[in-house]
Design an enzyme around this catalytic site. Structure first.
Site, PDB file in Angstrom:
ATOM      1  CE  LYS A  38     -20.112  -5.022  -1.923  1.00 33.84           C
ATOM      2  NZ  LYS A  38     -18.960  -4.111  -2.116  1.00 33.84           N
ATOM      3  CB  THR A 120      -3.995   2.839  -0.746  1.00 36.20           C
ATOM      4  OG1 THR A 120      -4.208   2.177   0.507  1.00 36.20           O
ATOM      5  CG2 THR A 120      -2.511   3.098  -0.934  1.00 36.20           C
ATOM      6  CG  LEU A 145      -7.931  -1.792   8.796  1.00 36.60           C
ATOM      7  CD1 LEU A 145      -9.366  -1.769   8.285  1.00 36.60           C
ATOM      8  CD2 LEU A 145      -7.887  -1.733  10.310  1.00 36.60           C
ATOM      9  CG  ASN A 202       1.003  -1.562   2.667  1.00 38.95           C
ATOM     10  OD1 ASN A 202       1.023  -1.872   3.853  1.00 38.95           O
ATOM     11  ND2 ASN A 202      -0.111  -1.511   1.956  1.00 38.95           N
ATOM     12  CB  CYS A 254      -2.376  -4.213   0.428  1.00 38.61           C
ATOM     13  SG  CYS A 254      -4.101  -4.170   0.905  1.00 38.61           S
ATOM     14  NE  ARG A 321      -9.045  -8.074  -3.417  1.00 40.48           N
ATOM     15  CZ  ARG A 321      -9.427  -6.979  -2.771  1.00 40.48           C
ATOM     16  NH1 ARG A 321      -9.525  -5.826  -3.408  1.00 40.48           N
ATOM     17  NH2 ARG A 321      -9.710  -7.018  -1.486  1.00 40.48           N
TER      18      ARG A 321
HETATM   19  C1  UGA Z   1      -1.199  -5.457   4.367  1.00 35.29           C
HETATM   20  C2  UGA Z   1      -0.549  -4.722   5.546  1.00 35.29           C
HETATM   21  O1  UGA Z   1       0.029  -5.658   6.445  1.00 35.29           O
HETATM   22  C3  UGA Z   1      -1.574  -3.872   6.283  1.00 35.29           C
HETATM   23  O2  UGA Z   1      -0.938  -3.118   7.317  1.00 35.29           O
HETATM   24  C4  UGA Z   1      -2.225  -2.890   5.276  1.00 35.29           C
HETATM   25  O3  UGA Z   1      -3.226  -2.115   5.885  1.00 35.29           O
HETATM   26  C5  UGA Z   1      -2.855  -3.687   4.150  1.00 35.29           C
HETATM   27  O4  UGA Z   1      -1.833  -4.488   3.508  1.00 35.29           O
HETATM   28  C6  UGA Z   1      -3.460  -2.700   3.197  1.00 35.29           C
HETATM   29  O5  UGA Z   1      -2.719  -1.903   2.614  1.00 35.29           O
HETATM   30  O6  UGA Z   1      -4.691  -2.631   3.127  1.00 35.29           O
HETATM   31  P1  UGA Z   1      -2.682  -7.668   4.070  1.00 35.29           P
HETATM   32  O7  UGA Z   1      -2.457  -7.491   2.606  1.00 35.29           O
HETATM   33  O8  UGA Z   1      -4.058  -7.905   4.570  1.00 35.29           O
HETATM   34  O9  UGA Z   1      -2.156  -6.363   4.882  1.00 35.29           O
HETATM   35  O10 UGA Z   1      -1.841  -8.913   4.528  1.00 35.29           O
HETATM   36  P2  UGA Z   1      -0.448  -9.207   5.272  1.00 35.29           P
HETATM   37  O11 UGA Z   1      -0.733  -9.962   6.501  1.00 35.29           O
HETATM   38  O12 UGA Z   1       0.366  -7.998   5.393  1.00 35.29           O
HETATM   39  O13 UGA Z   1       0.223 -10.228   4.233  1.00 35.29           O
HETATM   40  C7  UGA Z   1       0.550  -9.848   2.901  1.00 35.29           C
HETATM   41  C8  UGA Z   1       1.278 -10.963   2.189  1.00 35.29           C
HETATM   42  O14 UGA Z   1       2.591 -11.109   2.699  1.00 35.29           O
HETATM   43  C9  UGA Z   1       0.643 -12.332   2.316  1.00 35.29           C
HETATM   44  O15 UGA Z   1       0.694 -12.999   1.079  1.00 35.29           O
HETATM   45  C10 UGA Z   1       1.499 -13.044   3.334  1.00 35.29           C
HETATM   46  O16 UGA Z   1       1.493 -14.438   3.177  1.00 35.29           O
HETATM   47  C11 UGA Z   1       2.863 -12.457   3.017  1.00 35.29           C
HETATM   48  N1  UGA Z   1       3.790 -12.505   4.160  1.00 35.29           N
HETATM   49  C12 UGA Z   1       3.534 -11.786   5.288  1.00 35.29           C
HETATM   50  C13 UGA Z   1       4.963 -13.258   4.069  1.00 35.29           C
HETATM   51  O17 UGA Z   1       5.226 -13.917   3.049  1.00 35.29           O
HETATM   52  N2  UGA Z   1       5.822 -13.268   5.131  1.00 35.29           N
HETATM   53  C14 UGA Z   1       5.590 -12.565   6.253  1.00 35.29           C
HETATM   54  O18 UGA Z   1       6.445 -12.619   7.181  1.00 35.29           O
HETATM   55  C15 UGA Z   1       4.415 -11.811   6.346  1.00 35.29           C
END
Ligand code: UGA
Length: 424
Positions: A38, A120, A145, A202, A254, A321
């Protein structure tokens, strides 16, 4: 002004975004990973993950970005070491901190470095580390993020959380200074509260999703349209419109992990976190409902050809994941269906996790002869398919389960599709 050199430990998704963004802000960055391949490919400018804007930043700042396998390179040059290693869940749901512990061991008895924890970790981790290693600085600086918009989230944060106890205050001031040019509000607090802000944020967002998923399910029974409901709710600025999109359940590296970790952490302290137990259960049920919707129209599934569109846990990432697609592929195979999947970016990377599903070359290839299409990930290209023409002609049965309410329902129904959305 001389800019503070930065060390980044662990060049996964968070580490690479952090390293590239600090380099973009003018810092010399030494980023260390234990996987030599990597480090070699990153040193050649090759970015192993799909994250919009990231390859450009890595290329543009190549002179300030140094990738290495040696911790010594970081210790020699940087005082602040941003820890970005994985903390995956163990079987019990606790976070596995072995990688964090390994980093602490590598620091030896240094009194000139601070760990800046981006990974985390359970509430109490920082306190535990400081109890064992009182000369070492410790700052909690959780990341917020989102995959797919991580560079933008880093560069334009809603808030930056910096948690430190008394003896690490000077290190925390230095961390604050790094983020000042970005303009987000800085929340300066103690370590345990900073750790809790991350998990609670979260868990709250996941709760919002499970809540709207249940409103969707009840709306299906009572004849309401959840999209109208979410619009009407979201305009109340105490509620807000974001994270109110119902779907096939939340996935990713996450939310599932952090909700479980907070529930477990509460349990370990003797508190039963009832709400989070329900959030997790609703999320599991939500995945299963898709199968029931298929059975409602197709009857028993043995021998049925089911196309899943989307494997990534959300668009703009190749991360699978805890993706709902994996669960659906497994359950559908268990029901005897033949599954084909297509994802514009994941390709065959996830083949071994898809329960023998056929990996299609294109969306059209996936829908060819299918008895149903399930839209799992809202990739823009899926909305642009010629649904009423080529897709319909190719399908054996024109049945669509739109797991993200993403497609044009009216157009599909007018063209003779049976359309099942979520909560409509
Ligand atoms: C999430 C958080 O949003 C970030 O702020 C945090 O930093 C990150 O976890 C982490 O802990 O590292 P992420 O997992 O990249 O980010 O993705 P999201 O955009 O939050 O979506 C998570 C899941 O929720 C996805 O499967 C998405 O499809 C679902 N989701 C999201 C819904 O079903 N409905 C929504 O309205 C929003």
């Amino acid at each position: 002004m001389e800019r503070e050199p930065i060390g980044v430990v662990g060049v996964g998704w968070v580490g690479l975004v952090t390293a590239a963004c600090f380099a973009e802000l003018g810092h010399e960055v030494w980023a260390r990973d234990i996987v030599p391949e990597k480090v070699e490919s990153l040193s050649r400018g090759e970015v192993p993950i799909h994250e919009p804007g990231l390859p450009e930043l890595v290329t543009k700042n190549a002179e300030r970005l140094h990738f290495t396998t040696e911790m010594g390179d970081l210790l020699e040059r940087a005082g602040l070491l941003f820890v970005c290693v994985d903390t995956p869940p163990t079987y019990s749901g606790d976070a596995d901190l072995s990688r964090v512990e390994a980093v602490i061991r590598e620091l030896g008895d240094s009194d000139e470095h601070a760990l800046v924890m981006k990974s985390t970790v359970p509430v109490g981790t920082g306190r535990g580390v400081q109890r064992r290693r009182d000369g070492l600085g410790y700052v909690s600086n959780p990341e917020f993020l989102k995959e797919g918009s991580a560079v933008d989230d880093f560069m334009r944060p809603d808030r930056v959380v910096v948690g430190a106890d008394e003896h690490s205050a000077a290190y925390a001031d230095r961390v604050e200074a790094l983020y000042e040019p970005l303009g987000g509000e800085i929340v300066r607090t103690d370590v345990a509260s900073a750790e809790m802000i991350k998990l609670a944020s979260n868990a709250f967002l996941a709760t919002k999703i499970s809540f709207i998923n249940e409103i969707a399910n009840v709306s299906e029974e009572l004849g309401a349209d959840v999209l109208e409901v979410a619009r009407g709710m979201g305009l109340d600025d105490r509620i807000g419109p974001r994270f109110l999109q119902p779907g096939v359940g939340f996935g990713g590296s996450c939310f599932p992990k952090d909700v479980q970790a907070l529930k477990q952490l509460a349990g370990n302290s003797g508190y039963h976190f009832q709400l989070l137990t329900a959030v997790i259960e609703v999320n599991e049920l939500q995945k299963r409902r898709t199968i029931s919707k298929l059975q409602k129209h197709l009857g028993p599934l043995p021998g049925k050809e089911i196309a899943l569109l989307g494997v990534a846990f959300k668009p703009n990432t190749d991360d699978v994941r805890e993706a709902t697609s994996l669960v659906l592929a497994g359950r559908l195979a268990g029901e005897g269906a033949n599954v084909r999947v297509y994802d514009p970016i994941v390709g065959d990377k996830a083949e071994h996790m898809l329960a023998g599903a056929h990996i299609a070359e294109s969306a059209l290839d996936a829908v060819d002869g299918a008895d149903a299409v399930v839209l799992v990930t809202e990739w823009p290209e899926f909305a642009e398919l010629d649904w009423t023409g080529e897709v319909k002609e190719r399908m054996r049965v024109p049945l669509v389960v739109d797991g993200r309410n993403f497609l044009d329902r009216e157009a599909l129904v007018d063209a003779g599709f049976t359309y099942e959305g979520i909560g409509r």
